[in-house]
Design a protein around this motif. Structure first.
Motif, PDB file in Angstrom:
ATOM      1  N   GLY A 143       0.826  -1.199   0.000  1.00 37.55           N
ATOM      2  CA  GLY A 143       0.000   0.000   0.000  1.00 37.55           C
ATOM      3  C   GLY A 143       0.857   1.243   0.000  1.00 37.55           C
ATOM      4  N   ALA A 144       0.408   2.273   0.709  1.00 31.71           N
ATOM      5  CA  ALA A 144       1.142   3.544   0.741  1.00 31.71           C
ATOM      6  C   ALA A 144       0.992   4.189   2.103  1.00 31.71           C
ATOM      7  CB  ALA A 144       0.620   4.488  -0.346  1.00 31.71           C
ATOM      8  N   VAL A 145       2.076   4.818   2.556  1.00 36.58           N
ATOM      9  CA  VAL A 145       2.095   5.533   3.838  1.00 36.58           C
ATOM     10  C   VAL A 145       2.809   6.858   3.640  1.00 36.58           C
ATOM     11  CG1 VAL A 145       2.930   5.533   6.212  1.00 36.58           C
ATOM     12  CG2 VAL A 145       2.076   3.416   5.206  1.00 36.58           C
ATOM     13  N   ALA A 146       2.209   7.933   4.125  1.00 37.87           N
ATOM     14  CA  ALA A 146       2.846   9.252   4.092  1.00 37.87           C
ATOM     15  C   ALA A 146       3.226   9.651   5.507  1.00 37.87           C
ATOM     16  CB  ALA A 146       1.900  10.286   3.485  1.00 37.87           C
ATOM     17  N   LEU A 147       4.477  10.034   5.703  1.00 40.07           N
ATOM     18  CA  LEU A 147       4.965  10.501   7.000  1.00 40.07           C
ATOM     19  C   LEU A 147       5.415  11.944   6.847  1.00 40.07           C
ATOM     20  CD1 LEU A 147       6.318   7.291   6.659  1.00 40.07           C
ATOM     21  CD2 LEU A 147       6.226   7.704   9.122  1.00 40.07           C
ATOM     22  N   THR A 148       4.858  12.815   7.679  1.00 39.14           N
ATOM     23  CA  THR A 148       5.139  14.247   7.606  1.00 39.14           C
ATOM     24  C   THR A 148       5.776  14.703   8.903  1.00 39.14           C
ATOM     25  OG1 THR A 148       3.201  14.527   6.184  1.00 39.14           O
ATOM     26  CG2 THR A 148       4.146  16.509   7.155  1.00 39.14           C
ATOM     27  N   VAL A 149       6.943  15.348   8.801  1.00 40.27           N
ATOM     28  CA  VAL A 149       7.641  15.875   9.968  1.00 40.27           C
ATOM     29  C   VAL A 149       7.145  17.287  10.231  1.00 40.27           C
ATOM     30  CG1 VAL A 149       9.648  14.429   9.564  1.00 40.27           C
ATOM     31  CG2 VAL A 149       9.549  16.688   8.544  1.00 40.27           C
ATOM     32  N   PRO A 150       7.301  17.814  11.458  1.00 40.20           N
ATOM     33  CA  PRO A 150       6.776  19.141  11.783  1.00 40.20           C
ATOM     34  C   PRO A 150       7.252  20.246  10.851  1.00 40.20           C
ATOM     35  CG  PRO A 150       7.431  17.993  13.780  1.00 40.20           C
ATOM     36  CD  PRO A 150       7.872  17.139  12.635  1.00 40.20           C
ATOM     37  N   ALA A 151       8.464  20.142  10.317  1.00 38.04           N
ATOM     38  CA  ALA A 151       8.983  21.196   9.439  1.00 38.04           C
ATOM     39  C   ALA A 151       8.252  21.253   8.107  1.00 38.04           C
ATOM     40  CB  ALA A 151      10.477  20.986   9.195  1.00 38.04           C
ATOM     41  N   GLY A 152       7.427  20.224   7.823  1.00 39.85           N
ATOM     42  CA  GLY A 152       6.657  20.234   6.589  1.00 39.85           C
ATOM     43  C   GLY A 152       7.143  19.256   5.548  1.00 39.85           C
ATOM     44  N   LEU A 172       5.427  13.948  14.554  1.00 37.48           N
ATOM     45  CA  LEU A 172       5.379  13.266  13.264  1.00 37.48           C
ATOM     46  C   LEU A 172       3.966  12.735  13.024  1.00 37.48           C
ATOM     47  CD1 LEU A 172       7.357  12.352  10.962  1.00 37.48           C
ATOM     48  CD2 LEU A 172       7.460  10.152  12.133  1.00 37.48           C
ATOM     49  N   ARG A 173       3.465  12.941  11.804  1.00 35.88           N
ATOM     50  CA  ARG A 173       2.128  12.467  11.437  1.00 35.88           C
ATOM     51  C   ARG A 173       2.274  11.363  10.390  1.00 35.88           C
ATOM     52  NH1 ARG A 173      -3.357  14.319  10.693  1.00 35.88           N
ATOM     53  NH2 ARG A 173      -4.218  13.536   8.728  1.00 35.88           N
ATOM     54  N   MET A 174       1.527  10.274  10.597  1.00 34.03           N
ATOM     55  CA  MET A 174       1.546   9.169   9.657  1.00 34.03           C
ATOM     56  C   MET A 174       0.132   8.923   9.159  1.00 34.03           C
ATOM     57  SD  MET A 174       3.017   5.272  10.086  1.00 34.03           S
ATOM     58  CE  MET A 174       1.759   4.766  11.255  1.00 34.03           C
ATOM     59  N   ASP A 175      -0.024   8.931   7.845  1.00 33.38           N
ATOM     60  CA  ASP A 175      -1.334   8.731   7.225  1.00 33.38           C
ATOM     61  C   ASP A 175      -1.162   7.711   6.120  1.00 33.38           C
ATOM     62  OD1 ASP A 175      -3.965   8.988   6.663  1.00 33.38           O
ATOM     63  OD2 ASP A 175      -3.884  11.053   5.978  1.00 33.38           O
ATOM     64  N   GLY A 176      -1.861   6.592   6.210  1.00 37.99           N
ATOM     65  CA  GLY A 176      -1.583   5.567   5.220  1.00 37.99           C
ATOM     66  C   GLY A 176      -2.687   4.577   5.009  1.00 37.99           C
ATOM     67  N   PHE A 177      -2.414   3.690   4.086  1.00 40.85           N
ATOM     68  CA  PHE A 177      -3.355   2.649   3.708  1.00 40.85           C
ATOM     69  C   PHE A 177      -2.538   1.402   3.393  1.00 40.85           C
ATOM     70  CE2 PHE A 177      -5.442   0.237   0.370  1.00 40.85           C
ATOM     71  CZ  PHE A 177      -6.679   0.016   0.944  1.00 40.85           C
ATOM     72  N   LEU A 178      -2.747   0.341   4.160  1.00 43.91           N
ATOM     73  CA  LEU A 178      -1.938  -0.867   4.019  1.00 43.91           C
ATOM     74  C   LEU A 178      -2.805  -2.118   4.110  1.00 43.91           C
ATOM     75  CD1 LEU A 178       1.028   0.081   6.395  1.00 43.91           C
ATOM     76  CD2 LEU A 178       1.146  -0.043   3.897  1.00 43.91           C
ATOM     77  N   PHE A 179      -2.464  -3.105   3.296  1.00 45.41           N
ATOM     78  CA  PHE A 179      -3.015  -4.450   3.416  1.00 45.41           C
ATOM     79  C   PHE A 179      -1.886  -5.379   3.827  1.00 45.41           C
ATOM     80  CE2 PHE A 179      -6.405  -3.285   0.217  1.00 45.41           C
ATOM     81  CZ  PHE A 179      -7.464  -3.437   1.102  1.00 45.41           C
ATOM     82  N   ASP A 180      -2.177  -6.308   4.721  1.00 42.45           N
ATOM     83  CA  ASP A 180      -1.213  -7.349   5.065  1.00 42.45           C
ATOM     84  C   ASP A 180      -1.520  -8.561   4.193  1.00 42.45           C
ATOM     85  OD1 ASP A 180       0.392  -9.326   6.140  1.00 42.45           O
ATOM     86  OD2 ASP A 180       0.090  -8.666   8.207  1.00 42.45           O
ATOM     87  N   MET A 181      -0.602  -8.881   3.282  1.00 45.55           N
ATOM     88  CA  MET A 181      -0.828  -9.972   2.345  1.00 45.55           C
ATOM     89  C   MET A 181      -0.982 -11.313   3.067  1.00 45.55           C
ATOM     90  SD  MET A 181      -1.139  -8.783  -0.673  1.00 45.55           S
ATOM     91  CE  MET A 181      -1.063 -10.358  -1.532  1.00 45.55           C
ATOM     92  N   ASN A 182      -0.357 -11.452   4.226  1.00 48.28           N
ATOM     93  CA  ASN A 182      -0.536 -12.695   4.989  1.00 48.28           C
ATOM     94  C   ASN A 182      -2.007 -12.908   5.312  1.00 48.28           C
ATOM     95  OD1 ASN A 182       2.236 -13.381   5.135  1.00 48.28           O
ATOM     96  ND2 ASN A 182       2.528 -11.971   6.831  1.00 48.28           N
ATOM     97  N   GLY A 183      -2.650 -11.859   5.848  1.00 46.99           N
ATOM     98  CA  GLY A 183      -4.053 -11.974   6.216  1.00 46.99           C
ATOM     99  C   GLY A 183      -4.960 -12.111   5.011  1.00 46.99           C
ATOM    100  N   VAL A 184      -4.672 -11.361   3.928  1.00 51.09           N
ATOM    101  CA  VAL A 184      -5.499 -11.441   2.717  1.00 51.09           C
ATOM    102  C   VAL A 184      -5.468 -12.862   2.150  1.00 51.09           C
ATOM    103  CG1 VAL A 184      -5.725 -10.645   0.334  1.00 51.09           C
ATOM    104  CG2 VAL A 184      -5.256  -8.996   2.148  1.00 51.09           C
ATOM    105  N   TYR A 185      -4.271 -13.434   2.045  1.00 49.83           N
ATOM    106  CA  TYR A 185      -4.140 -14.784   1.481  1.00 49.83           C
ATOM    107  C   TYR A 185      -4.775 -15.831   2.394  1.00 49.83           C
ATOM    108  CZ  TYR A 185      -2.021 -19.125  -0.099  1.00 49.83           C
ATOM    109  OH  TYR A 185      -1.820 -20.409  -0.530  1.00 49.83           O
ATOM    110  N   GLU A 186      -4.527 -15.709   3.676  1.00 47.95           N
ATOM    111  CA  GLU A 186      -5.096 -16.667   4.622  1.00 47.95           C
ATOM    112  C   GLU A 186      -6.620 -16.650   4.564  1.00 47.95           C
ATOM    113  OE1 GLU A 186      -5.621 -16.429   9.326  1.00 47.95           O
ATOM    114  OE2 GLU A 186      -3.522 -16.672   8.731  1.00 47.95           O
ATOM    115  N   ASP A 187      -7.215 -15.461   4.562  1.00 50.95           N
ATOM    116  CA  ASP A 187      -8.679 -15.352   4.489  1.00 50.95           C
ATOM    117  C   ASP A 187      -9.205 -15.966   3.196  1.00 50.95           C
ATOM    118  OD1 ASP A 187      -8.718 -14.109   6.913  1.00 50.95           O
ATOM    119  OD2 ASP A 187      -9.023 -12.084   6.128  1.00 50.95           O
TER     120      ASP A 187
END
Length: 414
Positions: free
Chosen positions: A54-63, A251-266
């Motif tokens: 997936g994708a994750v954005a991490l933003t530090v206070p300085a911008g 620090l701010r973290m905003d993201g969207f992730l799938f764990d392939m282990n769980g997706v495949y197992e399900d």
């Protein structure tokens, strides 16, 4: 300033120049399999993706912002099929949205859900009854006596009431609105898709979005919302996979992730359950009340157990997305399956890998006679072919259980 780090699921480690705060956050939050300072290059970090995509954005206070994109090894269209099948095994539809133009997960998912929402809204928003509780100067519905006494003791107005309102602001529409809002805040959504999402949000402007972190409302499949189902399943996938966090140091973290282990197992477990449904019995996913020892101090939880009509366990299986060896299958998985077979009293067990490093093989345990099978499922094929392969695997398991002289112990049976 914004920089992008592109990784591939389970690929080799690579070096990237990152702010130390971002590198430490990636290491602490377990987003990647490995993240550590590069010993040979100052200001650089060695990164290696694991099973999360997936994708994750991490933003530090300085911008300054760093976006980490992790591409799955399986085709994106296949991953979206797995996610859709997990949500609704009987209602999945392949090829309903063209994804060939998007090679990354988030753009493809954003495109798919926008197209599905557009199809829904062309037919108009459905309405339904929603229970509302509020303080009112007009008596309507039912009086909430306990709340009135606790909050308004001795007062005639306002009145604490509850009533059912026929409205478009119901769970189904709230899920769609919240998924659109979430996608608009995520990094990596293409401009054209973002513009269409903005249009869909304007069509859902009167719908109340969910509060961030709030549990999504429940809903039931009915004749009235049947055309909503593909969009609802994708919306729930977006809301489950996304998160926003404020980490130490601003620090701010905003993201969207799938764990392939769980997706495949399900997927494996639900596809096996569907394949065995016509044979009666009962399938248990993440089976409970199974213990390795007689005092029931050591709990076991196999991914899949099939109980025959008598209630006796007949088949046990575990899904393993990735074999962490260059050649063959890992021995520790065999030890785990042997424990399952011993506890359930079964003569054989099944490990189901995603493709794997070897073809199907089996091992007969010395002095016990237990047979441990290791299967390899190829995810890089069309959905109908993939389900056919799972069906063939289910028949193989059923044949083995039929050949068994007796079923297992009634552990965990209803």
């Amino acid at each position: 300033m914004t920089s992008v780090v592109s990784l591939v699921e389970h690929a080799s480690a690579r070096s990237f120049r990152l702010p130390d705060a971002v590198g430490r956050a990636l290491a602490a939050e377990k987003i990647l399999e490995e993240a550590w300072p590069d010993p040979y290059e100052s200001g650089a970090w060695r990164l290696r993706a694991g099973s999360k995509v997936g994708a994750v954005a991490l933003t530090v206070p300085a911008g300054e912002s760093v976006t980490v994109r992790i591409t799955p090894k399986v085709p994106v269209a296949r991953l979206l099929f797995l996610i859709g099948y997990n949500s609704d095994p009987r209602g999945w539809r392949d090829g309903s949205v063209a994804l060939a133009e998007h090679s990354e997960l988030l753009p493809a998912l954003a495109h798919a859900i926008e197209r599905q929402i557009d199809r829904v809204l062309r037919q108009g928003l459905i309405q339904g009854y929603r229970t509302t509780e509020e303080s009112s100067h007009v008596v309507r519905g039912r009086l909430r006596e306990a709340q009135q006494i606790r909050r308004r003791f001795g007062m005639s107005l306002p009145v604490e009431v509850t009533f059912d309102e026929f409205t478009t602001d119901i769970a189904e529409n709230r899920l769609l609105r919240s998924a659109v809002d979430r996608l608009l805040r995520l990094p990596g959504v293409p401009g054209a898709v973002r513009a269409r999402l903005m249009h869909q949000r304007s069509r859902l402007a009167d719908i109340t979005p969910l509060v961030p972190g709030q549990t999504p409302p429940g809903w039931q499949s009915t004749r009235l919302n049947a055309h909503y189902l593909p969009a609802l399943h994708l919306a729930e996938a977006v809301l489950r996979g996304s998160s926003t966090e404020h980490l130490p140091g601003g620090l701010r973290m905003d993201g969207f992730l799938f764990d392939m282990n769980g997706v495949y197992e399900d997927f494996v477990c639900k596809a096996l359950r569907e394949a065995m449904r016509t044979h009666g019995g009962r399938s248990a996913l993440q089976a409970q009340h199974i213990h390795m020892d007689e005092s029931e101090a050591i709990r076991l939880r196999p991914d899949f157990v099939w109980y025959g009509d008598s209630g006796m366990p007949m088949i046990v299986a575990d899904a393993k997305y990735k074999a962490r060896r260059n050649r063959g299958f890992p021995n520790e998985d065999l030890y785990q399956m042997l424990a399952y077979c011993t506890a359930l009293g079964l003569p054989e067990g099944h490990l189901v890998y995603a493709k794997g490093n070897a073809p199907h093989t089996s091992h007969r345990v010395r002095h016990a006679g237990t047979v441990l099978h290791q299967h390899a499922i190829d995810l890089d094929q069309q959905p109908t072919e993939l389900l056919a392969e799972i069906g063939a695997l289910a028949r193989h398991m059923l044949h083995g259980s039929a050949m068994s002289p007796q079923g297992g112990h009634p552990l965990g049976a209803p």
